[in-house]
Enzyme design. Structure first.
Site, mmCIF file in Angstrom:
data_model
loop_
_atom_site.group_PDB
_atom_site.id
_atom_site.type_symbol
_atom_site.label_atom_id
_atom_site.label_comp_id
_atom_site.label_asym_id
_atom_site.label_seq_id
_atom_site.Cartn_x
_atom_site.Cartn_y
_atom_site.Cartn_z
ATOM 1 N N HIS A 52 0.822 -1.208 0.000
ATOM 2 C CA HIS A 52 0.000 0.000 0.000
ATOM 3 C C HIS A 52 0.859 1.262 0.000
ATOM 4 O O HIS A 52 1.248 1.763 1.057
ATOM 5 C CB HIS A 52 -0.908 -0.025 1.247
ATOM 6 C CG HIS A 52 -2.010 0.974 1.195
ATOM 7 N ND1 HIS A 52 -3.201 0.784 1.869
ATOM 8 C CD2 HIS A 52 -2.141 2.157 0.566
ATOM 9 C CE1 HIS A 52 -3.996 1.811 1.647
ATOM 10 N NE2 HIS A 52 -3.364 2.666 0.870
ATOM 11 N N ARG A 56 2.002 8.380 -6.742
ATOM 12 C CA ARG A 56 1.518 9.638 -7.349
ATOM 13 C C ARG A 56 1.733 9.778 -8.842
ATOM 14 O O ARG A 56 1.488 10.866 -9.382
ATOM 15 C CB ARG A 56 2.124 10.846 -6.631
ATOM 16 C CG ARG A 56 1.948 10.853 -5.111
ATOM 17 C CD ARG A 56 0.517 10.833 -4.693
ATOM 18 N NE ARG A 56 0.349 11.122 -3.254
ATOM 19 C CZ ARG A 56 -0.727 10.789 -2.565
ATOM 20 N NH1 ARG A 56 -1.728 10.163 -3.140
ATOM 21 N NH2 ARG A 56 -0.824 11.086 -1.294
ATOM 22 N N ASP A 144 -9.022 2.632 -3.368
ATOM 23 C CA ASP A 144 -8.415 3.257 -2.187
ATOM 24 C C ASP A 144 -8.251 4.768 -2.360
ATOM 25 O O ASP A 144 -7.927 5.258 -3.432
ATOM 26 C CB ASP A 144 -7.038 2.666 -1.902
ATOM 27 C CG ASP A 144 -6.375 3.361 -0.733
ATOM 28 O OD1 ASP A 144 -6.978 3.397 0.346
ATOM 29 O OD2 ASP A 144 -5.276 3.926 -0.916
ATOM 30 N N HIS A 171 -10.885 0.604 1.023
ATOM 31 C CA HIS A 171 -10.744 1.686 1.997
ATOM 32 C C HIS A 171 -12.098 1.745 2.706
ATOM 33 O O HIS A 171 -13.063 2.267 2.157
ATOM 34 C CB HIS A 171 -10.436 2.985 1.255
ATOM 35 C CG HIS A 171 -10.296 4.178 2.138
ATOM 36 N ND1 HIS A 171 -9.247 5.061 2.010
ATOM 37 C CD2 HIS A 171 -11.058 4.657 3.144
ATOM 38 C CE1 HIS A 171 -9.381 6.030 2.908
ATOM 39 N NE2 HIS A 171 -10.476 5.801 3.609
ATOM 40 N N ASP A 297 0.771 2.632 3.801
ATOM 41 C CA ASP A 297 -0.079 3.674 3.208
ATOM 42 C C ASP A 297 0.750 4.953 3.006
ATOM 43 O O ASP A 297 0.267 6.062 3.259
ATOM 44 C CB ASP A 297 -1.311 3.939 4.074
ATOM 45 C CG ASP A 297 -2.347 4.814 3.375
ATOM 46 O OD1 ASP A 297 -2.179 5.109 2.183
ATOM 47 O OD2 ASP A 297 -3.327 5.212 4.037
HETATM 48 O O1 DOR Z 1 -4.535 9.454 4.344
HETATM 49 C C1 DOR Z 1 -4.724 8.971 3.233
HETATM 50 N N1 DOR Z 1 -4.118 9.464 2.147
HETATM 51 N N2 DOR Z 1 -5.576 7.951 3.101
HETATM 52 C C2 DOR Z 1 -5.938 7.481 1.893
HETATM 53 O O2 DOR Z 1 -6.667 6.535 1.832
HETATM 54 C C3 DOR Z 1 -5.458 8.136 0.666
HETATM 55 C C4 DOR Z 1 -4.174 8.776 0.906
HETATM 56 C C5 DOR Z 1 -3.747 9.688 -0.217
HETATM 57 O O3 DOR Z 1 -3.892 9.323 -1.372
HETATM 58 O O4 DOR Z 1 -3.196 10.742 0.073
#
Ligand code: DOR
Length: 416
Positions: A52, A56, A144, A171, A297
Site C-alpha cells: 500500500h 503519485r 483506495d 478503503h 499507506d
Molecule cells: O490518508 C490517506 N491518504 N488515506 C488514503 O486513503 C489516501 C491517501 C492519499 O492518497 O493521500
C-alpha cells in the site's frame, strides 16, 4: 555476481555470506565471488513487501513520482511495492498500468506491482475493465483513497475479481458517517472543536463489506484498519472462515488522536489516528494473528499542502523509509524479529497469493540487510521521497536497512 559477507540470518549468531547470480540466490558460504559487499554484521532477510503506497504517478509528481517513491522504498528495505491507483488520471486504463511497469523497470529500485482501480475513475459506479487491467499487469483492484459507497457495485467487482483470481482491497469508511471529519471523533476532537470522523464509520463499512463476502465467498482485503471494533469484526469473520484479510499501518500503532492537539496537518490521515485503546487493540491483533500484514499507506503530499490548516490540508503520512526501524524500535520486543519480518515479507505475499519469499538457494535475490542495533536519528532532509517531513523527525530509531538488493542488483546502500 555479488557476494554479501559478514551477515547473519534472523535468529542466528553465525556470520555467513550469500552469493547471488542472475537474480537468484546462488548459495551460502561458497566464497567471495564477484563484487563483494561487507554486510557489517547486519541481519539479512527477504526484501520487504509493501502492499500500500501512493507513488503519485501519473499526474501528481509534485508530491512524488516513481523515481523518488521507489528509491524511498528501496531505502526502506522494500523490494516490491504495490502502488495505489488514485492518481491523475486514475489507473483504470491498461495502458497506464503498462506504462508504470515499464518505467519502474527502467528505474530498477524496487519491483512495481501496480494496483488498478476497481471502478472507472474510482467513481464507484461502473466496474473498470478488470480483465484487461489484469492482463496489463495490475495485481490488485482497489478504489483506495475513495470509499466504495455502492454495495452492489462492490459485490459485482468482488465476483468479477474472484473469477480472475484477483484480490480486491477496500478503503473501509462509510462516507456519510465520516462526513467532513478531519480527525477521530471523541473527547479530543470535541475539546479542539474539530469535526470528528467516528470509529463507527469504519466499523459500519467493514460490517457491510463482510456481509458481501459472506454472500459471495469472494476474497476481500481490508486496508489500513484503525479501530478496535472493525478489527473485532474481521476476527469474527475469520472465525467463520470467510476469505478476508486485513492490514494495519505503523502510524495507527504509534500515534493517536492526541497528536492533533498540535493542530498540525502532518497528523491528518484517512482513516484518522485513533485512541490509545484502538492502537493497543491493533497491536494485540498483530500478536494473535488477526492482522495479516503491515502496510504503510505511504501517502506523500507537498509541504505547502500539509502546512494548510486541518480543515483543508489533504490526508496522508509518508514514511516508507522508516517503517521497519519504527516497528522494530517500538514493538521489536513484543513482536519478536521473526513475526515482524513475517508481517512485512511473507505475510503480504500470502495476502496476494504470491510465492513465499525465502533465503533459500535458488530463491529470487530480493534481500535486505538490517542493522538491528545502531541508533540513528530520523533525518527527513535525507529522505529519497519528495515528502521530506515526517511525524517521527528527530526520533532515535534502530533497525535501519543498510543494503537492499532486488533481483540480484544493489538498489540501496546506506553510507556511514
Ligand atoms: O490518508 C490517506 N491518504 N488515506 C488514503 O486513503 C489516501 C491517501 C492519499 O492518497 O493521500
Amino acid at each position: 555476481m555479488l557476494t554479501i559477507t559478514n551477515i547473519k540470518r534472523p535468529n542466528s549468531d553465525q556470520s555467513e555470506s550469500v552469493t547471488v547470480e542472475n537474480g537468484a540466490i546462488k548459495g551460502w558460504n561458497i566464497g567471495e565471488l564477484g563484487q563483494v559487499i561487507d554486510g557489517q554484521g547486519g541481519t539479512v532477510a527477504p526484501a520487504l513487501i509493501e502492499l500500500h503506497a501512493h507513488l503519485r504517478e501519473p499526474g501528481q509528481t509534485e508530491k512524488e513520482d516513481l523515481a523518488s517513491g521507489l528509491a524511498a522504498a528501496a531505502a526502506g528495505g522494500y523490494g516490491t511495492v504495490v502502488s495505489m491507483p488514485n492518481t491523475s488520471p486514475v489507473v483504470d486504463d491498461p495502458a497506464i498500468v503498462r506504462m508504470l511497469i515499464e518505467k519502474a523497470e527502467g528505474l530498477g529500485f524496487a519491483r512495481l506491482r501496480p494496483a488498478a482501480a476497481l471502478t472507472r475513475g474510482q467513481k464507484g459506479e461502473q466496474l473498470a475493465e478488470l480483465t484487461y487491467l489484469k492482463e496489463a499487469g495490475a495485481v490488485m483492484f482497489t478504489d483506495d483513497g475513495r470509499t466504495n459507497e455502492n454495495a452492489r457495485v462492490l459485490r459485482l467487482g468482488l465476483e468479477y475479481a474472484r473469477s480472475l483470481g484477483m484480490v480486491v482491497s477496500v478503503h473501509a469508511e462509510d462516507a456519510s458517517l465520516r462526513a467532513d471529519g478531519v480527525m477521530n471523533e471523541g473527547p479530543v476532537s470535541e475539546e479542539l472543536g474539530l469535526p470528528g470522523n467516528p470509529a463507527a464509520a469504519e466499523a459500519a463499512r467493514v460490517a457491510r463489506d463482510l456481509e458481501i463476502v459472506a454472500q459471495t465467498g469472494a476474497r476481500l482485503h481490508v486496508q489500513h484498519l484503525s479501530t478496535a471494533r472493525a478489527l473485532d469484526l474481521v476476527r469474527e469473520a475469520k472465525g467463520r472462515g470467510l476469505p478476508v484479510t486485513c492490514e494495519v499501518c505503523p502510524h495507527h500503532l504509534t500515534l493517536t488522536d492526541e497528536a492533533l492537539r498540535s493542530f498540525d496537518a502532518i497528523y491528518k490521515v484517512a482513516p484518522p489516528l485513533r485512541t490509545q485503546a484502538d492502537a493497543d487493540h491493533l497491536l494485540a491483533g498483530l500478536l494473535d494473528g488477526t492482522v495479516d500484514c503491515l502496510a504503510t499507506d505511504h501517502a506523500p503530499h507537498t509541504r505547502a499542502e500539509k502546512e494548510r490548516d486541518l480543515l483543508t490540508a489533504p490526508s496522508g503520512i509518508a514514511y516508507i523509509e522508516l517503517a521497519f526501524p519504527l516497528m522494530w524500535t517500538r514493538f521489536g520486543e513484543q513482536l519478536g524479529l521473526e513475526r515482524l519480518l513475517d508481517l512485512m515479507t511473507a505475510a503480504p505475499a500470502r495476502v496476494m497469493g504470491w510465492p513465499t519469499p525465502t533465503l533459500e538457494e535458488g530463491a529470487p535475490a530480493d534481500l535486505v540487510v538490517l542493522d538491528l542495533e545502531t541508533e540513528r536519528e530520523v533525518n527527513s532532509a535525507e529522505f529519497r521521497s519528495k515528502a521530506k517531513f515526517t511525524p517521527w523527525a528527530g526520533e532515535t530509531l534502530r533497525g535501519w536497512p543498510t543494503l537492499t538488493v532486488v533481483s540480484g542488483k544493489v538498489t540501496f546502500r546506506r553510507e556511514g
